[in-house]
Design a protein around this motif. Sequence first.
Motif, PDB file in Angstrom:
ATOM      1  N   LEU A   1      -6.523   3.262  -1.547  1.00 42.98           N
ATOM      2  CA  LEU A   1      -7.281   2.309  -0.917  1.00 42.98           C
ATOM      3  C   LEU A   1      -6.402   1.197  -0.534  1.00 42.98           C
ATOM      4  N   ALA A   2      -5.253   0.647  -1.081  1.00 41.33           N
ATOM      5  CA  ALA A   2      -4.789  -0.488  -0.828  1.00 41.33           C
ATOM      6  C   ALA A   2      -4.012   0.055   0.468  1.00 41.33           C
ATOM      7  N   THR A   3      -3.348   1.073   0.369  1.00 43.65           N
ATOM      8  CA  THR A   3      -2.477   1.500   1.882  1.00 43.65           C
ATOM      9  C   THR A   3      -3.408   1.671   2.894  1.00 43.65           C
ATOM     10  N   GLN A   4      -4.781   2.014   2.792  1.00 40.04           N
ATOM     11  CA  GLN A   4      -5.573   2.238   4.055  1.00 40.04           C
ATOM     12  C   GLN A   4      -6.117   0.858   4.409  1.00 40.04           C
ATOM     13  N   ALA A   5      -6.312  -0.024   3.543  1.00 39.18           N
ATOM     14  CA  ALA A   5      -6.672  -1.234   3.935  1.00 39.18           C
ATOM     15  C   ALA A   5      -5.447  -2.042   4.610  1.00 39.18           C
ATOM     16  N   ALA A   6      -4.179  -1.883   4.067  1.00 37.79           N
ATOM     17  CA  ALA A   6      -3.144  -2.458   4.986  1.00 37.79           C
ATOM     18  C   ALA A   6      -3.204  -1.851   6.180  1.00 37.79           C
ATOM     19  N   LYS A   7      -3.306  -0.553   6.245  1.00 36.08           N
ATOM     20  CA  LYS A   7      -3.041   0.247   7.508  1.00 36.08           C
ATOM     21  C   LYS A   7      -4.041  -0.196   8.654  1.00 36.08           C
ATOM     22  N   LEU A   8      -5.153  -0.721   8.240  1.00 40.43           N
ATOM     23  CA  LEU A   8      -6.187  -1.412   9.061  1.00 40.43           C
ATOM     24  C   LEU A   8      -6.164  -2.833   9.517  1.00 40.43           C
ATOM     25  N   LYS A   9      -5.649  -3.727   8.432  1.00 40.90           N
ATOM     26  CA  LYS A   9      -5.481  -5.022   8.736  1.00 40.90           C
ATOM     27  C   LYS A   9      -4.710  -5.374  10.085  1.00 40.90           C
TER      28      LYS A   9
END
Length: 273
Positions: A265-273
């Motif tokens: 989740l953390a990595t996906q959020a970072a990739k979207l920001k």
Amino acid sequence: MRTRTAGTSRRTSVAAAVAVLVLGLATACGGGDSGDGDKPAKPDAAADATAEANDPKDPGQVSEPPALEEQPKTVDPKVKGVGAGGGKELTETELAAAVLATGDVSTFKVDPMDGPPAQGENADDPACAPLTAMINGKPEPVASAAVYRQLLGARTGRPAISEFLTTHGTQGAVSLLSRLGDAVKACEDGFKGSGAGGSSTYSAVKRIDVPKAGDDTLAYQVTGDFEGDPVPLVFHVVRVGGTVATFYTANLEGTATPEIPSILLATQAAKLK
């Protein structure tokens, strides 16, 4: 829905079920119609599960899934955001670039996955409709674009986790998580779903604690019935602006709540920001 007749029967069914979205337990039990009558292709992890289930040394006892290997503590600094945090409504091409890929999280490899069929389940109680929408792989309100991926443990092929990344616009994405949270509360005593593949019974719904990622995060478990046994289905949902990432997995080998590593989740959020 079929009644379980032997320990190995359930474990053999795991192979096909973990390879794709559950799309309703009736479909997972073989009651659905895929259109051409063919079963979905199995990744290596599913083939391994089949071999294990057919091992003559296996007495037919269902065991708990193996513990996850140690996960990274922080997001890989090479992961860069695509700018969706400001509410940008991503196209399907942009979603495909933003969704997790092999190498983003060292402990997982990522494969493409077909989207769900046109027909899914409908909840008997309208208050539970957001839950069946997720089970169908089609979160509501309806996305303007979506991509689907299968995440497999890089070393063992396990766990098998499905991800769908969907675009709704900021207002729609906020509404999605709000309605989903309401459904988790309203349907804690369970509900039924029905569709072209037959009917499914979900005996309980509960919220799960999860570290926050992105702008909003929600995790919950739906306990279903698969061949007469309770099956924990787990969903972790994270919103960044108008984009929603949904991670899904199921434990068809026991009753323990299956894990979805928070680093995903953390990595996906970072990739979207």
